[in-house]
Design an enzyme around this catalytic site. Structure first.
Site, mmCIF file in Angstrom:
data_model
loop_
_atom_site.group_PDB
_atom_site.id
_atom_site.type_symbol
_atom_site.label_atom_id
_atom_site.label_comp_id
_atom_site.label_asym_id
_atom_site.label_seq_id
_atom_site.Cartn_x
_atom_site.Cartn_y
_atom_site.Cartn_z
ATOM 1 N N LYS A 289 115.605 87.219 115.705
ATOM 2 C CA LYS A 289 114.852 87.737 114.571
ATOM 3 C C LYS A 289 114.117 89.008 115.001
ATOM 4 C CE LYS A 289 112.128 85.385 110.992
ATOM 5 N NZ LYS A 289 111.371 84.151 110.733
ATOM 6 N N GLU A 374 111.707 69.128 101.919
ATOM 7 C CA GLU A 374 110.590 68.784 101.053
ATOM 8 C C GLU A 374 110.618 67.329 100.596
ATOM 9 O OE1 GLU A 374 111.281 73.169 100.896
ATOM 10 O OE2 GLU A 374 112.578 71.421 100.620
ATOM 11 N N ARG A 402 111.759 70.449 94.304
ATOM 12 C CA ARG A 402 112.770 69.670 95.009
ATOM 13 C C ARG A 402 112.330 68.236 95.293
ATOM 14 N NH1 ARG A 402 116.061 73.096 99.415
ATOM 15 N NH2 ARG A 402 117.298 74.212 97.873
#
Length: 646
Positions: A289, A374, A402
């Protein structure tokens, strides 16, 4: 003209030689840093996928071959390579280029939502469709980050993909973009398995050796790395079933690990995957990243996952002088944790963005990051509550969608004391349709026993958070928006059931409008009341603080006025205004209700103020709606007062 400026489609990219591609990769990184520094956006993830995205478009023929990105915030390079450089300066702005894939922008874009872990299900469905339609020359490629593979939905899809016995096999390639992070370092058993694949293949040891050799010898970079890549190629060819255990047992061909920043290696691995005729293939790419931009690489927090406007040279931003809603929550939850050792926190791969860093640093054993999962986060919180703790589940409002079933059936049905803290609730701004947190209140309204608070300012946030964690037999919710918290708005009085009265009508005056301000609209509600006063209309303003269930005193106030106007930045359909209307009807009241909220549509990107104006939550539009909804006699008085003022 630079190479980047000459790219109008992926076909142009395929005409470049390796040296030209190397120059192009640097141009892309430089352009991303310069442009995103001015617009804000997901800088680190896109710097990490430059060669990976170039390789995808050189090997596969998009849009004939379908390329899916999970999640969509890593598609800036994809946008540049598919002809959108001229518009890139409008990234994430109103009427500008989306920060995620957008079908309206390009045929190369497919999945628009930014909710992780869905790409493999899409890929499975698209591959099946190609097969049933006889389109045997079309490949489906899903690019999924290692963080998104912590989501259960991805594993449900893998379970189906691995069981494919069709003849001929479907042409499906899964590219795992493994940078070891979502926002923060990726957690869980799968992350550990990827670590094992890196180390057992000798990949990281070799890369470390190569970099050390470079530093000691001062050898030319290209020559040294050429040697390294040669050895790595030999290692990749030696990867055994024991080393790829999980994928081998699933029955999915595994290639890798591959250096995701070496274009030659990327292309060779993708070409092998494309040519494989035996079924689905996983290509394991190792990336970093923020690659190529030192401020991002050296940032231990989130490697510039998402930035605001920054200095492109230093990577520094101008700090806000005002506290954010998130920081106010983060400070208060730490104080609560100090006071109560039964309080724990749960997050779904968003420890830093939801303000739990200080809590985690002080009490690392009491903060649980479950990855992008979640549903699991909420059901696990139910278990924590059953075990005698009080969990605080911290999540973006849009991602709560979700886990609705778990809130309803695992928490509410069982009467578990779990507090949900919804960051980025309401209109969020430049991340667009899938990030606006406008569905939570309408969705949670139907959960029996649930209590929901919407603080108007920082003082109320700390106050209501403490009230929430004091409830042990039902789910509680605190929601607040993105950005600066602003000044506190004091109340004149508070009713016995906790409703704050912010503006009162002097005794003896007609009570025309009751303005119910939900969350951070108190200051704007004051402006509405002043504008109504200029028309000769009086207004009371109340903040229910706890908006679900609607406090009795709100219904009592409503019965004293000619009209109720409810201001909320959730959807009108089924929102708080709708609930107040329903409660008034149940009380045999015929008082009219104007529901001032978000329409039943997916909202565009833009600043918060731009979107509030777009949906009619600017002061002039709200005042006009309120006046038009008043009973004829009251409206006539207002119109007469306006003419007299003129």
């Amino acid at each position: 003209m630079t190479f980047l400026e000459s790219i109008e489609s992926p076909e142009d990219l395929r005409g470049l030689d390796s040296a030209e591609c190397e120059v192009l990769a640097k141009e892309i990184r430089d352009y991303l840093v310069t442009t995103v520094a001015g617009t804000g956006g997901h800088l680190g993830p896109n710097l990490g996928v430059v060669e990976l995205t170039m390789g995808l478009h050189r090997v596969f023929d998009s849009p004939h071959d379908t390329i899916l990105f999970d999640v969509g915030h890593q598609t800036y390079v994809h946008k540049l390579l598919t002809g959108r450089m001229a518009e890139f300066g409008t990234l994430r702005q109103r009427h500008g280029l989306s920060g995620y894939p957008s079908r309206a922008e390009s045929d190369h874009d497919v999945i628009e939502n930014s909710h992780a872990s869905a790409s493999l299900s899409w890929a499975d469905g698209i591959a099946k469709a190609h097969q049933l339609k006889g389109e045997s020359d079309r490949h489906v490629v899903a690019v999924i980050g290692d963080g998104a593979l912590t989501g259960g939905m991805a594993w449900e899809a893998l379970n189906t993909i691995a069981a494919d016995t069709s003849t001929p096999p479907r042409k499906l390639v899964i590219v795992v973009n493994d940078n070891g992070r979502s926002y923060a370092p990726t957690v869980g058993g799968f992350a550990a398995h990827l670590d094992e694949l890196r180390t057992t293949s000798g990949y990281e040891k070799l890369l470390s050796w190569g970099k050390s050799t470079l530093r000691q010898s001062g050898a030319p970079g290209r020559a040294a790395y050429s040697a390294i890549h040669g050895v790595k190629k030999g290692l990749k060819d030696m990867v055994s079933a024991e080393q790829t255990g999980m994928f081998d047992e699933l029955g999915i061909k595994y290639l890798g690990p591959v250096d995701g920043h070496d274009l030659e290696s990327v292309e060779k691995a993708l070409a092998r995957a494309k040519q494989y005729e035996g079924g689905p293939v996983i290509v394991h790419m190792i990336t970093q990243k923020g690659q190529g931009y030192d401020p991002a690489v050296n940032d231990d927090a989130d490697q510039f996952h998402s930035v605001g406007v920054i200095d492109p040279v230093t990577g520094r931003s101008t700090p806000s002088k005002q506290a954010s809603w998130t920081s106010v929550f983060g400070d208060e939850v730490l104080e609560i944790a100090r006071d109560r050792d039964d309080v724990v926190a749960v997050t779904a791969a968003m420890l830093l963005p939801v303000g739990l860093a200080k809590f985690a640093e002080a009490y690392p054993d009491r903060v649980f990051d479950v990855g992008i999962a979640e549903q699991h986060a909420v059901a696990s919180a139910a278990g924590l509550a059953y075990g005698g703790l009080h969990p605080i589940v911290c999540i973006y409002a849009t991602f709560l969608n979700r886990a609705f079933d778990q809130i309803l059936m695992d928490v509410a049905l069982h009467g578990q004391g779990v507090t949900f803290v919804l960051d980025r609730a309401g209109i969020t701004g430049p991340d667009g349709a899938s990030h606006h947190g406008v569905w939570d209140m309408a969705m949670l309204r139907i959960v029996p026993g649930l209590k929901l608070a919407a603080p108007r300012d920082g003082a109320r946030l700390t106050e209501e958070l403490r009230e929430a964690v004091a409830i042990s037999d039902a789910p509680t919710v605190i929601r607040f928006p993105r950005g600066s918290v602003g000044a506190d708005v004091p109340a004149l009085t508070r009713t016995a059931d906790g409703v704050d009265v912010i503006r009162e009508i002097p005794a003896g005056q007609a009570k025309d409008v009751l303005v119910v301000s939900v969350g951070p609209f108190a200051a704007r509600a004051q402006e509405v009341a002043e504008a109504l006063a200029a028309k000769g209309l009086s207004a009371t303003i109340v903040d229910p603080r706890w908006v679900l269930p609607v406090p009795d005193s709100v219904i009592e106030f409503a019965s004293e006025h000619s009209l109720v106007a409810v201001i909320e930045d959730g959807v009108r359909l089924g929102g708080i205004g709708s609930r107040i209307r329903s409660d008034l009807r149940a009380a045999d009241s015929r008082i009219g209700v104007v529901e001032l909220g978000a329409p039943d549509e997916f909202l565009p990107q833009g600043t918060r103020d731009e979107i509030l104006e777009y949906i009619g939550l600017d002061v002039p539009t709200m005042v006009a709606e309120i006046v038009n909804a008043l009973p004829a006699d009251v409206r006539g008085r207002a119109e007469h007062g306006s003419r007299r003022a003129v």
